[in-house]
Design an enzyme around this catalytic site. Structure first.
Site, mmCIF file in Angstrom:
data_model
loop_
_atom_site.group_PDB
_atom_site.id
_atom_site.type_symbol
_atom_site.label_atom_id
_atom_site.label_comp_id
_atom_site.label_asym_id
_atom_site.label_seq_id
_atom_site.Cartn_x
_atom_site.Cartn_y
_atom_site.Cartn_z
ATOM 1 N NE ARG A 162 -4.973 -0.067 2.383
ATOM 2 C CZ ARG A 162 -5.237 -1.135 2.885
ATOM 3 N NH1 ARG A 162 -4.871 -2.323 2.605
ATOM 4 N NH2 ARG A 162 -6.946 -1.077 2.494
ATOM 5 N NE ARG A 204 -22.383 -2.463 0.312
ATOM 6 C CZ ARG A 204 -20.975 -2.162 0.812
ATOM 7 N NH1 ARG A 204 -20.284 -2.221 1.629
ATOM 8 N NH2 ARG A 204 -20.486 -2.525 -0.520
ATOM 9 N NE ARG A 206 -22.834 2.355 10.347
ATOM 10 C CZ ARG A 206 -23.794 0.982 10.853
ATOM 11 N NH1 ARG A 206 -24.880 0.855 11.300
ATOM 12 N NH2 ARG A 206 -22.785 -0.735 10.309
ATOM 13 N NE ARG A 252 -11.786 1.289 4.226
ATOM 14 C CZ ARG A 252 -11.356 0.605 4.229
ATOM 15 N NH1 ARG A 252 -10.061 0.538 5.235
ATOM 16 N NH2 ARG A 252 -11.562 0.049 3.560
HETATM 17 P P1 AMP Z 1 -8.800 -3.758 3.674
HETATM 18 O O1 AMP Z 1 -9.616 -4.346 3.918
HETATM 19 O O2 AMP Z 1 -7.112 -4.012 2.846
HETATM 20 O O3 AMP Z 1 -9.325 -2.377 2.813
HETATM 21 O O4 AMP Z 1 -7.716 -2.796 5.376
HETATM 22 C C1 AMP Z 1 -8.502 -2.821 5.987
HETATM 23 C C2 AMP Z 1 -7.320 -1.519 6.950
HETATM 24 O O5 AMP Z 1 -5.902 -2.096 7.753
HETATM 25 C C3 AMP Z 1 -6.565 -0.093 6.199
HETATM 26 O O6 AMP Z 1 -7.736 0.912 6.132
HETATM 27 C C4 AMP Z 1 -5.483 -0.387 6.715
HETATM 28 O O7 AMP Z 1 -5.662 0.589 8.010
HETATM 29 C C5 AMP Z 1 -5.243 -1.193 7.608
HETATM 30 N N1 AMP Z 1 -4.258 -2.106 6.295
HETATM 31 C C6 AMP Z 1 -4.544 -3.564 5.815
HETATM 32 N N2 AMP Z 1 -3.472 -3.908 4.517
HETATM 33 C C7 AMP Z 1 -2.418 -2.338 5.043
HETATM 34 C C8 AMP Z 1 -1.342 -2.232 4.549
HETATM 35 N N3 AMP Z 1 -0.697 -2.982 3.527
HETATM 36 N N4 AMP Z 1 -0.849 -1.887 5.029
HETATM 37 C C9 AMP Z 1 -1.262 -0.334 5.692
HETATM 38 N N5 AMP Z 1 -2.157 -0.952 6.428
HETATM 39 C C10 AMP Z 1 -2.493 -1.400 5.793
#
Ligand code: AMP
Length: 200
Positions: free
Chosen positions: A88, A127, A137, A148
């Site tokens: 990421r 949703r 909410r 995000r």
């Molecule tokens: P996701 O389900 O992939 O959208 O991840 C949910 C949350 O987990 C993200 O918004 C980040 O806070 C954290 N996260 C997941 N993967 C990473 C990564 N590779 N690097 C940093 N944070 C991560």
């Protein structure tokens, strides 16, 4: 076949990674799922990660690289894997390269799921109203998605040129039906498999 699925939150990476695991035996390596199970287990990693995740920020690179380095060493990954949510950041992408080289592994393709940002917001608003949730909410969800997406554009999207330069990047229209996205991904995998089997 070892691949990365890239794309903003809500683009459908998890859906496709799960499908590839069922249909092709490629292990889904979802760092989001790994962090969520750490949170559920109440481990120290989980406790630290929770606030960061709730705010829509990224967990530290060193932590994430450590998690993936450990997971990729498990024997099931030898059958191939789909990285879903990792890397990421540029630092994570560089660390991934180093760890794959050390393990004698290579990436076959990086697939970017391209989606229309407004549609992501419509989806989440839809949703919330379907669920009859109060506006508070819905606003919360929209606010977090906004954060995000900002993080995605600021920290994750810059790794796209990194993979383009390596000749690994493929784009797929993530706005199609799930079946159409699946077909496009499968065509890329077939092409990458052919390429991999040709003599240099
Ligand atoms: P996701 O389900 O992939 O959208 O991840 C949910 C949350 O987990 C993200 O918004 C980040 O806070 C954290 N996260 C997941 N993967 C990473 C990564 N590779 N690097 C940093 N944070 C991560």
């Amino acid at each position: 076949m070892n691949i990365i699925l890239l794309g903003p939150p809500g683009a459908g990476k998890g859906t496709q990674a799960k499908r590839l695991e069922v249909e092709k035996g490629m292990v889904q390596l979802s760092t989001g799922d790994m962090l969520r199970s750490a949170v559920a287990s109440g481990s120290s990693l989980g406790r630290e990660a929770q606030a960061v995740m709730d705010a829509g920020n990224l967990v530290e690179d060193a932590v994430m690289v450590g998690i993936i380095a450990d997971r990729i060493s498990h024997p099931d990954c030898a059958k191939g894997f789909t990285l879903d949510g990792f890397p990421r950041t540029t630092a994570q992408a560089e660390a991934l390269d180093r760890m794959l080289t050390e393990k004698g592994l290579k990436l076959n393709a990086v697939i970017e799921l391209k989606v229309d940002q407004n549609a992501l917001f419509d989806r989440i608003r839809g949703r919330a109203s379907e669920a009859g949730a109060g506006s508070e909410r819905a606003d919360d969800n929209v606010g977090i998605l906004k954060k995000r997406l900002e993080v995605y554009h600021g920290q994750t999207a810059p790794i796209i040129p990194y993979y383009k330069k390596k000749g690994l990047l493929h784009e797929v229209n993530g706005m199609q039906e799930i079946k159409g996205v699946a077909q496009a991904i499968d065509a890329i995998l077939a092409q990458a498999a052919d390429k991999g089997s040709q003599p240099c």
